[in-house]
Design an enzyme around this catalytic site. Structure first.
Site, short mmCIF file in Angstrom:
data_model
loop_
_atom_site.label_atom_id
_atom_site.label_comp_id
_atom_site.label_asym_id
_atom_site.label_seq_id
_atom_site.Cartn_x
_atom_site.Cartn_y
_atom_site.Cartn_z
N LEU B 88 0.85 -1.11 -0.01
CA LEU B 88 0.10 -0.12 -0.02
C LEU B 88 0.97 1.37 0.11
O LEU B 88 1.85 1.48 0.74
CB LEU B 88 -0.87 0.14 1.29
N GLY B 133 0.87 -5.73 0.99
CA GLY B 133 -0.15 -5.70 -0.08
C GLY B 133 0.52 -6.22 -1.58
O GLY B 133 -0.62 -6.73 -2.17
N ASN B 155 3.88 -9.06 6.10
CA ASN B 155 4.77 -8.39 7.41
C ASN B 155 4.24 -7.24 7.94
O ASN B 155 5.03 -6.55 8.67
CB ASN B 155 6.27 -7.93 6.58
N GLU B 156 2.87 -7.17 8.00
CA GLU B 156 2.33 -6.22 8.76
C GLU B 156 2.47 -5.90 10.11
O GLU B 156 2.95 -4.86 10.75
CB GLU B 156 0.65 -6.40 8.58
#
Lengths: 282, 282, 282
Positions: B88, B133, B155-156
């Site tokens: 994103l 994303g 990997n948020e």
């Protein structure tokens, strides 16, 4: 980002459970590693860490304290050299009083809800045999290191009993549906190496020291991870399983009481205890 | 045969979504292979295919066109030699206006709904790094070929954010529950070879050309398959995940806005952008 | 222990299904091994065990009898040397009468409900090709041994039809979600060795005798297992899939009838049957 509200909603009730205090012997020891902030929780109800009300409620207290102190992580292990935990203490089910028996089962539920749903990372250093309830506790953790030459599994059907739905959920969160089905219906106990193959454990250790060292290394994976983001992600992954028991706590207790109070079950416990007495020469 | 009505019911709303038109630069290139009818969709928002409103809405348009033209299949790839998509675009979240920010998130939802739920077969030729994303887009596809020596993963948690439930559903559709849990909580980025091992990608390629060739071969599996039967089978397999977001689209947008508008989140974005500026010498 | 009431509730209706009697040729042979109490159920509708109403209703009867006689287990196999079962008999769908066609589909549902939900352990000795409905029957069992050099799979999309949700549930209970998706959308037929790799079968055998011997060994795993505890555990594991069809039986029949009665479907059956006739020189 995201789904914060829903996640918090599902995470909250887990930590709002009534705390169960216990007196008497210290059955759980907690030591915090000052360097990395990871707590080692050692079950020490000798000889085999049979899970009775006292041991479980002290486990619940220990987890609550770690939650309140925002620990960096927790390792669950045993003070015995041969047994991680032998599972539920059958004396809690033998000639049971309704109130006491239901309190025991509620505390087992709480232990599962708090350990499976903990906000902090968890690992089990399985330094001995780990059947039934012992296997359940280790499956609540996020990582499992197991010392060689022991056995682990949900062997309930071999004992003539049925693992409740939340035991099964924990196993399906760990192994494939296929492997879980055949393990559960046959009540299979896996050797350490077999357990590694099906993913029931993540690493093999040569002894307890090695198991603890490998478990410690697990927490390094979260060094750069935001703890709140981690907690919410875990809640999203395990939330459905947790909610399922929360929605059915009382029914689940009633079913346990219904089963335990059957004359047939009491008769077989009677036989089992007699056999144990003979074996130990009493 | 069978379940036709239900499947169509769950499949329908996905393709009835309002289309989002965008003007300006051409960020998505579509080329159709005349021999097998497979379309290659190339993201070309240089340098790293950051997913902003414009790129996502052009992706939505491209998928809609392919649906209308009853394509035989679609390959998603990147014009960059080192990045498939960096995820994103944080500029869509930095100092955000409510309306613009919500429109952005809705378009990401639509991209997922249309790509994960496409009636035609899809493959990703992952020719560069593919975090967050970027990984999500590739997991929407039915097959993944990845060029060696890059990384991929959700990997948020490493970025201090939480992958929404539909990101997680896509990962659990690809990897085992066990591997997905540990990958998501630790925010792990897998190398190409590690990704192959856990099933996050299906094949390894030496370069983009090789990746495209291998992706093309995937579609040959459907040469003798009835397209409608295939579409209904895919809808049956992915329908629950899709319906889950369709039922919660607005709530999901609200949660994104709630998170993004927290001062704490803005502050950390501020720091991150400052660090990027210094790094690039501006 | 536990969840007894819920489990019994979900297990009950399966065995309350109306029994379907059939007259005429004996299409199913049942032999009980006196030593271990395991029954071998042999499908013998030559040449290829096409699943028509008669064969299916005799299968249902056989399973009912085994339930009533509290068998120790059941092996499903074929009298043919080359085909386990070729799947649904297309003559049941060709120029169909509504009532007859719906009765056929209901009997297939009952076969699945009773075999997938049987109280006793089950194994398939797959001694020949096993496409579509043949694969379904084998996946209902708890264990699969397959003779080398044959093929197995849910190849419905290759035939232009769609596997219903309960076919898919059986496959996802056997293989990973990932492998099931790609197998189902492409209608893949696996060789015996490929099937072993993805877990669609559990063991490979050299011939029928070897397959039967290996299947027999499977039941030894339950020697020390309490049959009621086993039954309740299986019901807990498979109950959701079973309940899902029980809740939608009529809709599922209606959809089958709707599909089969389409002129387009009849036309393609027409062509298929013509091709078969030519092939066999009639």
């Amino acid at each position: 980002m995201m789904a914060l509200r829903n996640l918090l909603k599902s995470a909250k009730p887990i930590h709002n459970l009534a705390r169960c205090y216990s007196a008497g012997a210290k059955l759980v020891d907690v030591k915090v590693n000052d360097q990395n902030g990871v707590a080692t929780v050692t079950m020490q109800r000798m000889p085999v860490n049979s899970l009775n009300y006292d041991l479980l409620s002290q486990l619940v207290d220990a987890i609550d304290d770690l939650e309140n102190n925002k620990t960096r992580g927790m390792i669950l292990t045993s003070a015995s050299n041969t047994v991680f935990s032998a599972g539920l203490d059958i004396m809690e089910m033998y000639k049971p009083q309704e109130e006491k028996c239901k309190k025991f089962w509620t505390t087992l539920q709480d232990t599962w809800l708090k350990l499976y749903g903990s906000s902090f990372p968890t690992a089990a250093a399985i330094n001995g045999h780990s059947p039934a309830g012992g296997c359940l506790l280790s499956m609540c953790c996020e990582y499992r290191v197991m010392v060689n030459n022991f056995t682990i599994g949900l062997n309930e059907t071999q004992l003539g009993i049925v693992a409740p739905k939340w035991f099964i959920a924990s196993m399906q969160n760990t192994m494939s549906k296929r492997d879980a089905e055949i393990a559960l219906t046959s009540g299979r106990l896996f050797t350490t190496e077999e357990a590694l193959k099906v993913g029931l454990v993540d690493e093999i250790a040569s002894d307890k020291e090695d198991a603890l060292a490998k478990a410690e290394k697990f927490f390094a994976r979260f060094a750069k991870v935001n703890p709140l983001a981690r907690q919410l992600t875990k809640a999203s992954l395990r939330g459905e399983d947790l909610q399922d028991l929360l929605d059915n706590k009382e029914t689940d207790v009633d079913l346990f009481w219904f089963s335990v109070s059957q004359p047939m079950v009491q008769k077989s416990l009677d036989k089992y205890i007699e056999a144990l007495k003979k074996k130990s020469g009493k």
